[in-house]
Design an enzyme around this catalytic site. Structure first.
Site, PDB file in Angstrom:
ATOM      1  N   ASP A 171       0.847  -1.208   0.000  1.00 35.16           N
ATOM      2  CA  ASP A 171       0.000   0.000   0.000  1.00 35.16           C
ATOM      3  C   ASP A 171       0.875   1.248   0.000  1.00 35.16           C
ATOM      4  O   ASP A 171       0.726   2.161  -0.819  1.00 35.16           O
ATOM      5  CB  ASP A 171      -0.877  -0.045   1.267  1.00 35.16           C
ATOM      6  N   THR A 201      -0.457 -11.562   3.497  1.00 35.61           N
ATOM      7  CA  THR A 201       0.634 -12.362   4.091  1.00 35.61           C
ATOM      8  C   THR A 201       1.682 -11.495   4.780  1.00 35.61           C
ATOM      9  O   THR A 201       2.656 -12.024   5.321  1.00 35.61           O
ATOM     10  CB  THR A 201       1.341 -13.215   3.010  1.00 35.61           C
TER      11      THR A 201
HETATM   12  N1  APR Z   1       6.103  -5.372  -4.137  1.00 33.24           N
HETATM   13  C1  APR Z   1       5.623  -6.641  -3.993  1.00 33.24           C
HETATM   14  N2  APR Z   1       5.292  -7.186  -2.810  1.00 33.24           N
HETATM   15  C2  APR Z   1       5.456  -6.408  -1.714  1.00 33.24           C
HETATM   16  C3  APR Z   1       5.939  -5.072  -1.767  1.00 33.24           C
HETATM   17  C4  APR Z   1       6.266  -4.568  -3.054  1.00 33.24           C
HETATM   18  N3  APR Z   1       6.725  -3.313  -3.219  1.00 33.24           N
HETATM   19  N4  APR Z   1       5.959  -4.569  -0.491  1.00 33.24           N
HETATM   20  C5  APR Z   1       5.537  -5.557   0.321  1.00 33.24           C
HETATM   21  N5  APR Z   1       5.235  -6.660  -0.400  1.00 33.24           N
HETATM   22  C6  APR Z   1       4.730  -7.953   0.064  1.00 33.24           C
HETATM   23  C7  APR Z   1       4.964  -8.293   1.506  1.00 33.24           C
HETATM   24  O1  APR Z   1       6.282  -8.801   1.680  1.00 33.24           O
HETATM   25  C8  APR Z   1       3.907  -9.365   1.704  1.00 33.24           C
HETATM   26  O2  APR Z   1       4.376 -10.596   1.206  1.00 33.24           O
HETATM   27  O3  APR Z   1       3.314  -7.922  -0.076  1.00 33.24           O
HETATM   28  C9  APR Z   1       2.749  -8.905   0.798  1.00 33.24           C
HETATM   29  C10 APR Z   1       1.577  -8.261   1.544  1.00 33.24           C
HETATM   30  O4  APR Z   1       2.081  -7.544   2.648  1.00 33.24           O
HETATM   31  P1  APR Z   1       1.441  -6.140   3.125  1.00 33.24           P
HETATM   32  O5  APR Z   1       1.794  -5.086   2.172  1.00 33.24           O
HETATM   33  O6  APR Z   1       1.827  -5.979   4.564  1.00 33.24           O
HETATM   34  O7  APR Z   1      -0.139  -6.364   3.002  1.00 33.24           O
HETATM   35  P2  APR Z   1      -1.140  -7.151   3.941  1.00 33.24           P
HETATM   36  O8  APR Z   1      -0.505  -8.272   4.680  1.00 33.24           O
HETATM   37  O9  APR Z   1      -2.322  -7.435   3.058  1.00 33.24           O
HETATM   38  O10 APR Z   1      -1.546  -6.059   5.042  1.00 33.24           O
HETATM   39  C11 APR Z   1      -2.301  -4.947   4.607  1.00 33.24           C
HETATM   40  O11 APR Z   1      -0.779  -3.414   5.627  1.00 33.24           O
HETATM   41  O12 APR Z   1       0.354  -1.815   4.466  1.00 33.24           O
HETATM   42  C12 APR Z   1      -0.744  -2.031   5.259  1.00 33.24           C
HETATM   43  O13 APR Z   1      -2.332  -0.402   4.515  1.00 33.24           O
HETATM   44  C13 APR Z   1      -2.025  -1.774   4.503  1.00 33.24           C
HETATM   45  O14 APR Z   1      -3.348  -1.963   6.462  1.00 33.24           O
HETATM   46  C14 APR Z   1      -2.968  -2.638   5.288  1.00 33.24           C
HETATM   47  C15 APR Z   1      -2.135  -3.854   5.636  1.00 33.24           C
END
Ligand code: APR
Length: 188
Positions: A39, A129
């Site tokens: 995000d 994840t």
């Molecule tokens: N590109 C690809 N994958 C990524 C990137 C990136 N730039 N950044 C992080 N990831 C991966 C993480 O390593 C993880 O495997 O995306 C996956 C999802 O992780 P999160 O971004 O933490 O998302 P999620 O687990 O769905 O949690 C969502 O986190 O960032 C906040 O606003 C968001 O509150 C929401 C929550």
């Protein structure tokens, strides 16, 4: 990279914000007002135009926030992608709160929106994840099944990229996908 479903699902490692695809899926939260992880990266690289559209969507369509499992679409701002599809994954609790079904809905609803906007290539992260703590092996099985089901029934998007931020996450997905295909071939 590994390919599945006649090359229509491609598992790869990288930063999803660098993908040159028609649509990038964002692992958002209900507020649609940004966060960390994917995000944060998407809003940081995509610029303020995406946030402006998210606020409009909140105001007009989801005043109480985007429900878990649902998806909405904005333009891609400064990203190479034409669109960003924002979806809210389930927070992992104990596996008894319909987490699998809600995660599957994220993939299905995101791909539905992509198809509805003629997005022929879509990049999807490992939703839930990271901060949301969904076990990666279990999330991989849900994702592989949901994407496979969608691609079986639809010609658009042509290609779905599952983008993993680390080799370890990628290898977990590939191991689960291969195990599923192995089990299917043994049943035939
Ligand atoms: N590109 C690809 N994958 C990524 C990137 C990136 N730039 N950044 C992080 N990831 C991966 C993480 O390593 C993880 O495997 O995306 C996956 C999802 O992780 P999160 O971004 O933490 O998302 P999620 O687990 O769905 O949690 C969502 O986190 O960032 C906040 O606003 C968001 O509150 C929401 C929550």
């Amino acid at each position: 990279m590994r390919e599945y479903y006649q090359g229509r699902l491609i598992a790869t490692v990288g930063d999803i914000t660098e993908m040159s695809v028609d649509a990038i899926v964002n692992a958002a939260n209900a507020s649609l007002l940004g966060g960390g992880g994917v995000d944060g990266a998407i809003h940081h690289r995509g610029g303020p135009a995406i946030m402006r559209e998210c606020r409009e969507i909140r105001r007009h369509s989801f005043p109480k926030g985007l429900p878990i499992g649902r998806a909405c679409i904005t333009r891609g701002g400064k990203l190479d992608a034409r669109y960003v599809i924002h979806t809210v994954g389930p927070v992992w609790k104990d596996g008894k709160q319909h987490e699998d079904a809600l995660l599957e809905a994220c993939y299905r609803n995101s791909l539905d929106l992509a198809a509805g906007h003629a997005a022929n290539s879509v990049a999807i992260p490992a939703i839930s994840t990271g901060a949301y703590g969904f076990p990666r092996e279990r999330a991989a099985r849900v994702a592989f099944g949901a994407i496979g089901e969608f691609l079986y029934r639809n010609t658009v998007p042509r290609t779905v990229f599952c983008v993993f931020y680390s080799i370890e996450d990628y290898e977990i997905f590939v191991a689960e996908a291969d195990a599923i295909l192995q089990a299917v071939s043994e049943q035939e």
